[in-house]
Structure formats: C-alpha cells, structure tokens
Design a protein around this motif. Sequence first.
Motif, short mmCIF file in Angstrom:
data_model
loop_
_atom_site.label_atom_id
_atom_site.label_comp_id
_atom_site.label_asym_id
_atom_site.label_seq_id
_atom_site.Cartn_x
_atom_site.Cartn_y
_atom_site.Cartn_z
N ARG A 84 28.14 72.03 44.91
CA ARG A 84 29.06 72.77 46.16
C ARG A 84 29.50 74.12 45.64
O ARG A 84 29.70 74.27 44.23
CB ARG A 84 30.38 72.00 46.39
CG ARG A 84 31.29 72.69 47.46
CD ARG A 84 32.33 71.79 47.83
NE ARG A 84 33.11 71.39 46.79
CZ ARG A 84 34.19 72.01 46.34
NH1 ARG A 84 34.46 73.32 47.21
NH2 ARG A 84 34.84 71.83 45.15
N GLU A 85 29.66 75.18 46.36
CA GLU A 85 30.04 76.64 46.12
C GLU A 85 31.45 76.46 45.73
O GLU A 85 32.35 76.01 46.40
CB GLU A 85 29.75 77.63 47.30
CG GLU A 85 30.22 79.05 46.66
CD GLU A 85 29.84 80.01 47.60
OE1 GLU A 85 30.55 81.18 47.70
OE2 GLU A 85 28.80 79.90 48.26
N LEU A 86 31.91 77.10 44.55
CA LEU A 86 33.05 77.19 44.17
C LEU A 86 33.71 78.51 44.63
O LEU A 86 34.75 78.57 45.29
CB LEU A 86 33.55 76.94 42.73
CG LEU A 86 33.00 75.62 42.06
CD1 LEU A 86 33.13 75.61 40.60
CD2 LEU A 86 33.96 74.48 42.74
N PRO A 115 39.74 72.62 37.64
CA PRO A 115 39.24 73.74 36.66
C PRO A 115 39.63 75.19 37.42
O PRO A 115 39.38 75.26 38.59
CB PRO A 115 37.92 73.37 36.39
CG PRO A 115 37.68 71.97 36.82
CD PRO A 115 38.46 71.59 37.91
N ASP A 116 40.24 75.90 36.36
CA ASP A 116 40.26 77.30 36.87
C ASP A 116 39.45 78.37 36.05
O ASP A 116 38.96 77.78 34.91
CB ASP A 116 41.68 77.83 36.81
CG ASP A 116 42.56 77.30 37.58
OD1 ASP A 116 42.70 76.79 38.85
OD2 ASP A 116 43.50 76.23 37.05
N PHE A 117 39.08 79.44 36.01
CA PHE A 117 38.33 80.22 35.36
C PHE A 117 38.81 81.74 35.08
O PHE A 117 39.46 82.29 35.99
CB PHE A 117 36.92 80.39 36.19
CG PHE A 117 36.43 78.90 36.58
CD1 PHE A 117 35.56 78.34 35.93
CD2 PHE A 117 36.78 78.32 37.93
CE1 PHE A 117 35.06 77.06 36.00
CE2 PHE A 117 36.14 77.24 38.22
CZ PHE A 117 35.48 76.53 37.19
N SER A 118 38.22 82.37 34.09
CA SER A 118 38.36 83.80 34.06
C SER A 118 37.00 84.17 34.06
O SER A 118 35.94 83.73 33.84
CB SER A 118 39.02 84.11 32.57
OG SER A 118 38.25 83.55 31.33
N LEU A 130 38.84 88.95 36.35
CA LEU A 130 39.51 88.17 37.58
C LEU A 130 39.98 86.91 36.85
O LEU A 130 39.14 86.41 35.77
CB LEU A 130 38.36 87.58 38.46
CG LEU A 130 37.68 88.67 39.25
CD1 LEU A 130 36.65 88.34 40.21
CD2 LEU A 130 38.74 89.77 40.00
N ALA A 131 41.19 86.31 37.30
CA ALA A 131 41.59 85.04 36.89
C ALA A 131 41.39 84.01 38.18
O ALA A 131 41.92 84.56 39.40
CB ALA A 131 42.99 85.00 36.66
N VAL A 132 40.51 83.17 38.43
CA VAL A 132 40.17 82.55 39.49
C VAL A 132 40.73 81.19 39.43
O VAL A 132 40.60 80.27 38.79
CB VAL A 132 38.79 82.30 39.58
CG1 VAL A 132 38.34 81.64 40.85
CG2 VAL A 132 37.88 83.63 39.45
N TYR A 139 39.25 78.29 45.85
CA TYR A 139 39.62 79.31 45.00
C TYR A 139 40.14 80.78 45.46
O TYR A 139 39.53 81.33 46.51
CB TYR A 139 38.41 79.33 44.12
CG TYR A 139 38.26 78.38 43.14
CD1 TYR A 139 38.93 78.19 41.82
CD2 TYR A 139 37.41 77.34 43.46
CE1 TYR A 139 38.83 77.11 41.16
CE2 TYR A 139 37.29 75.96 42.65
CZ TYR A 139 37.99 76.04 41.31
OH TYR A 139 37.78 75.14 40.75
N ARG A 140 40.93 81.24 44.68
CA ARG A 140 41.62 82.63 44.94
C ARG A 140 41.48 83.44 43.59
O ARG A 140 41.56 82.70 42.66
CB ARG A 140 43.24 82.32 45.35
CG ARG A 140 43.49 81.53 46.50
CD ARG A 140 44.92 81.45 46.73
NE ARG A 140 45.38 82.77 47.30
CZ ARG A 140 46.72 83.42 47.44
NH1 ARG A 140 47.63 82.43 47.06
NH2 ARG A 140 47.14 84.28 48.03
N LYS A 141 41.02 84.51 43.89
CA LYS A 141 41.00 85.44 42.94
C LYS A 141 41.97 86.48 42.55
O LYS A 141 42.23 87.38 43.47
CB LYS A 141 39.50 86.20 43.15
CG LYS A 141 38.29 85.19 43.12
CD LYS A 141 37.02 86.10 43.61
CE LYS A 141 36.84 86.40 44.93
NZ LYS A 141 35.48 86.48 45.60
N VAL A 142 42.34 86.54 41.35
CA VAL A 142 43.43 87.49 41.02
C VAL A 142 43.01 88.62 40.19
O VAL A 142 42.17 88.47 39.10
CB VAL A 142 44.42 86.80 40.00
CG1 VAL A 142 45.60 87.81 39.77
CG2 VAL A 142 45.15 85.51 40.83
N ASP A 143 42.89 89.83 40.83
CA ASP A 143 42.56 91.23 40.06
C ASP A 143 43.65 91.41 38.94
O ASP A 143 44.59 91.66 39.25
CB ASP A 143 42.56 92.22 41.13
CG ASP A 143 41.61 93.58 40.44
OD1 ASP A 143 42.13 93.71 39.35
OD2 ASP A 143 41.13 94.23 41.05
#
Length: 218
Positions: A84-86, A115-118, A130-132, A139-143
């Motif tokens: 599945r697309e995250l 899980p979260d991601f950079s 981005l901090a995702v 998922y929300r992407k933080v600039d």
Amino acid sequence: MAKHKTSLLLFLVHILFVVATAAVLSTPAARADQSGSIEFELYPADSNMGYTDLIHDETATARPIVVRKGAHIFQVLLNKRTGRELFRVDVGRPEATYWVYGLVREGDFNGDGIPDFSWHGGDDTSDKNLAVLSSPNGYRKVDVEATLLGEWRRRFPNDPPAKSLTDDPIFSGMKLVRKSGKLSLQRAVRYTDISRSDGIKNYEHLLRAKEQNFVYVK
C-alpha cells in the motif's frame, strides 16, 4: 556450588547487557533524556546521506518506487508488507529531478506505534527536508526548513532581513523532540549580518517550533 551460582549470575548479567545494548543500537536516531523527552535526530551523521543517492534506499517498513504522472516525477513510498502507498513526494520533472532524494530515517516520532520518516531531496540549487508523520488521516509531510524559518522570524523579529545576510542561514542539528505526547522541531540557526555599522557579526539561535506551528506541504 557458590562458585557455579556466581558464574551463572555473571553470565545472565552479561546476556542482559548485550540485549539492552542491541536494543539501543537498533534505534540510533532516538535518545531519551532525564526530563522524559525523547529526541529523534532526523539526519544524523551516521545516516545514508552522502553515501548513496537515497533513491532506492529502503527502511524497515518502506520501499520506494519512482513514477511519472503528467509532467511530474514522484517518489512513492510503499509499505513493504502490504504494498500500500504510504506517501509520495514530487521530485521534479522528466528533464530535471533532484540529484539525490529518498528516505533517511524511520522511527516512531509521534509515539502512536506507526512508523514515521525523515526524507531528503536536493541538488546544487535547492533542497527539501521533510519529517513525514503518521496521523488518523494518513501521512502528513512537515517542511522542516519552512517551519524553522517561520519560527526564526517569529522568535527574533528584529533580526536582519535576508538581503542583509552574506549567505543563506545555516541550520544544523535538526531533531524532533517528543514530550508528554507533544512534538517540537528543534535546530540551531547561524547567520552573518553585514548590515551593521560596527562591522560584520555572526549570530546563532536555538529554535524550537511547537507542533501547532509546523508547516505542512502536499
């Protein structure tokens, strides 16, 4: 008999130490302090940045593919188990994309068990950090840079405008900090002011942007 019991006790202590050490080393981007807060370095020195182009790098739960949609190229991150697309990130156009782009770190930054991601993308003219973060709605992407620039101007409104700086401000030590269920983005900013009548002066501020001031992007 007492000697054997002592040896067994020492062996068990050794095993517990090895297991505890392995658990710490398996999550190098996270660190807890005495205040109860947990710090996550988004782009630590021992990450894959500078060693690969990131494009095909995977994490424990996510793998990337590159797709074209219209006039844009996207890196799409998929759940390795379900397919599945995250989330996806626009990395440019067919004629020009970021030179490097992709996942850097994975960790449970916001403490919801997901899980979260950079993520980083860049070339010789621009970059994107981005901090995702997971949320009930995906998922929300933080600039990261936009968030910290906004915090800089909010905290230090009397600092010189961009045209008075010799170069773009330098941000270092990017990290997310979780405390009492709340996140903040922290980083130092350094810049050189050339507009002063008493000569050039260097400055450094430590910035801390609260979660409600995060800048989210599509």
